[in-house]
Design a protein around this motif. Structure first.
Motif, mmCIF file in Angstrom:
data_model
loop_
_atom_site.group_PDB
_atom_site.id
_atom_site.type_symbol
_atom_site.label_atom_id
_atom_site.label_comp_id
_atom_site.label_asym_id
_atom_site.label_seq_id
_atom_site.Cartn_x
_atom_site.Cartn_y
_atom_site.Cartn_z
ATOM 1 N N ASN A 1 0.834 -1.191 0.000
ATOM 2 C CA ASN A 1 0.000 0.000 0.000
ATOM 3 C C ASN A 1 0.873 1.246 0.000
ATOM 4 O O ASN A 1 2.044 1.214 0.364
ATOM 5 C CB ASN A 1 -0.901 0.023 1.231
ATOM 6 N N GLY A 2 0.267 2.368 -0.390
ATOM 7 C CA GLY A 2 1.004 3.622 -0.400
ATOM 8 C C GLY A 2 1.833 3.782 -1.659
ATOM 9 O O GLY A 2 1.831 2.929 -2.553
ATOM 10 N N VAL A 3 2.554 4.911 -1.724
ATOM 11 C CA VAL A 3 3.297 5.255 -2.944
ATOM 12 C C VAL A 3 4.755 5.609 -2.653
ATOM 13 O O VAL A 3 5.455 6.102 -3.540
ATOM 14 C CB VAL A 3 2.610 6.440 -3.663
ATOM 15 N N GLU A 4 5.216 5.337 -1.432
ATOM 16 C CA GLU A 4 6.551 5.763 -1.044
ATOM 17 C C GLU A 4 7.621 4.697 -1.234
ATOM 18 O O GLU A 4 8.785 5.025 -1.516
ATOM 19 C CB GLU A 4 6.541 6.213 0.425
ATOM 20 N N SER A 5 7.269 3.426 -1.105
ATOM 21 C CA SER A 5 8.299 2.385 -1.128
ATOM 22 C C SER A 5 9.064 2.341 -2.437
ATOM 23 O O SER A 5 10.261 2.020 -2.460
ATOM 24 C CB SER A 5 7.687 1.018 -0.829
ATOM 25 N N GLU A 6 8.390 2.646 -3.531
ATOM 26 C CA GLU A 6 9.093 2.626 -4.823
ATOM 27 C C GLU A 6 10.233 3.639 -4.849
ATOM 28 O O GLU A 6 11.323 3.352 -5.374
ATOM 29 C CB GLU A 6 8.100 2.906 -5.961
ATOM 30 N N ARG A 7 9.992 4.825 -4.297
ATOM 31 C CA ARG A 7 11.059 5.827 -4.251
ATOM 32 C C ARG A 7 12.196 5.352 -3.348
ATOM 33 O O ARG A 7 13.380 5.537 -3.678
ATOM 34 C CB ARG A 7 10.517 7.159 -3.748
ATOM 35 N N LEU A 8 11.844 4.770 -2.223
ATOM 36 C CA LEU A 8 12.868 4.238 -1.328
ATOM 37 C C LEU A 8 13.670 3.136 -2.019
ATOM 38 O O LEU A 8 14.899 3.058 -1.877
ATOM 39 C CB LEU A 8 12.216 3.691 -0.059
#
Length: 332
Positions: free
Chosen positions: A111-118
């Motif tokens: 869920n969410g959209v931050e892990s890809e950037r990390l």
């Protein structure tokens, strides 16, 4: 390809279990008593088509897996645990030379959209997956996945955008394993659309899944606030019509004999007393974008704060009623 599923909870257990059941090579990565139970008894996957005992190989740390050039890493931990997992796996050596971060594809099934950037800071080849997959993990070694005729719908694409042969191969394997897996060049549109649903996770977690009309109204307020923020930020997302076309009639909730039932992913974190919850990356994403674009977000900020407090204090769902939570939001 072999799938190394990092975080064999509800989503990871369902994806890894279904892939293994259909004959694909899978390694589940888990910790503690969950790992011990999986190692001893295998994965118990409960679905509408029956209970499946799956002797899936399991590891408890990156060092226990000898990575191969044909491996796909599937990250299914909650986003608050992403950095630790990515830092542990990215430098791992791959047979034939190089590291996982340099050579292996990594799929963020979260869920969410931050892990890809990390992940993109640490891995060259990152794929995003929008996970529509109701599943429950409350007991060690056991996952319930109640949807049919497909277990879930998993939109998949290269991050930040695009589609390639690796994505198509992963999707083909998933589609032999009780999933629909559309490969799309704009996968983040689907993840932002899912985020609008996930801002309600905090309400579900704090008040319990049977919070009634007041809980539903509060969840709708959080969603309306999130829509305003995404519009101000100019962020496109899949429409309600697109989502309905992708899911309706394809993943209906059905009875599962002996299967655990309850709320969503944040609710499960509180029930298991993990000490953390994903609100910083769901409601908190809306708060962040609101602050960047000058949009007040009092509903999502309060839900983020209260959900985190409940997690840290290991309070069970339902200890705050929907009426009381609404009062706290209104006083913010």
């Amino acid at each position: 390809m072999r799938y190394v599923v990092i975080g064999a909870g509800a989503v990871g257990g369902a994806i890894g279990g279904r892939l293994s059941q259909s004959g694909h090579d899978v390694v589940l990565v888990a910790r503690g008593v969950h790992y011990e139970t999986l190692r001893r008894d295998g994965l118990r996957l409960l679905t509408p088509d029956g209970t499946h005992r799956l002797p899936v190989p399991v590891a408890d740390r990156p060092e226990a897996v000898e990575l191969r050039p044909d491996d796909v890493l599937v990250l299914t931990v909650k986003t608050q645990d992403s950095v630790a997992a990515l830092d542990a796996w990215a430098p791992r050596p791959v047979a034939g030379g190089g590291t996982a971060g340099d050579r292996l594809p990594l799929v963020c099934a979260q869920n969410g959209v931050e892990s890809e950037r990390l992940a993109l800071r640490r891995f060259r080849r990152v794929y995003a997956m929008c996970v529509w997959l109701p599943a429950t993990y409350l007991e060690p070694g056991e996952v319930t996945a109640p949807c049919a005729p497909f277990t879930g719908v998993l939109h998949l694409g290269r991050y930040p955008s695009g589609a390639d042969e690796t994505a198509r191969r992963i999707a083909a394997d998933l589609e032999t394993s009780h999933f629909l897996a559309p490969v799309v060049p704009d996968v983040m549109r689907w993840k932002y659309a899912k985020l609008l649903s996930n801002v309600a996770n905090a309400v579900d977690a704090v008040c319990g899944p049977d919070g009634g009309a007041e809980a539903a109204a509060l969840a709708e307020r959080a969603r309306a606030e999130a829509i305003t923020v995404l519009d101000a930020a100019g962020i496109d997302r899949a429409s309600a019509a697109e989502q309905s076309a992708a899911r309706d009639g394809k993943m209906d909730m059905r009875p599962v004999e002996g299967g655990a039932r309850g709320g969503g992913s944040s609710w499960q974190s509180l029930v298991r007393g993990t000490g953390s919850v994903e609100a910083d990356y769901l409601n908190g994403e809306i708060v962040l974008l609101g602050r960047l674009h000058g949009v007040p977000t009092p509903v999502n900020e309060t839900l983020r704060r209260i959900a985190n407090e409940c997690a840290r204090e290991r309070r069970a769902p339902g200890t705050i009623t929907a009426a009381r939570l609404t009062e706290i939001v209104d006083a913010a």
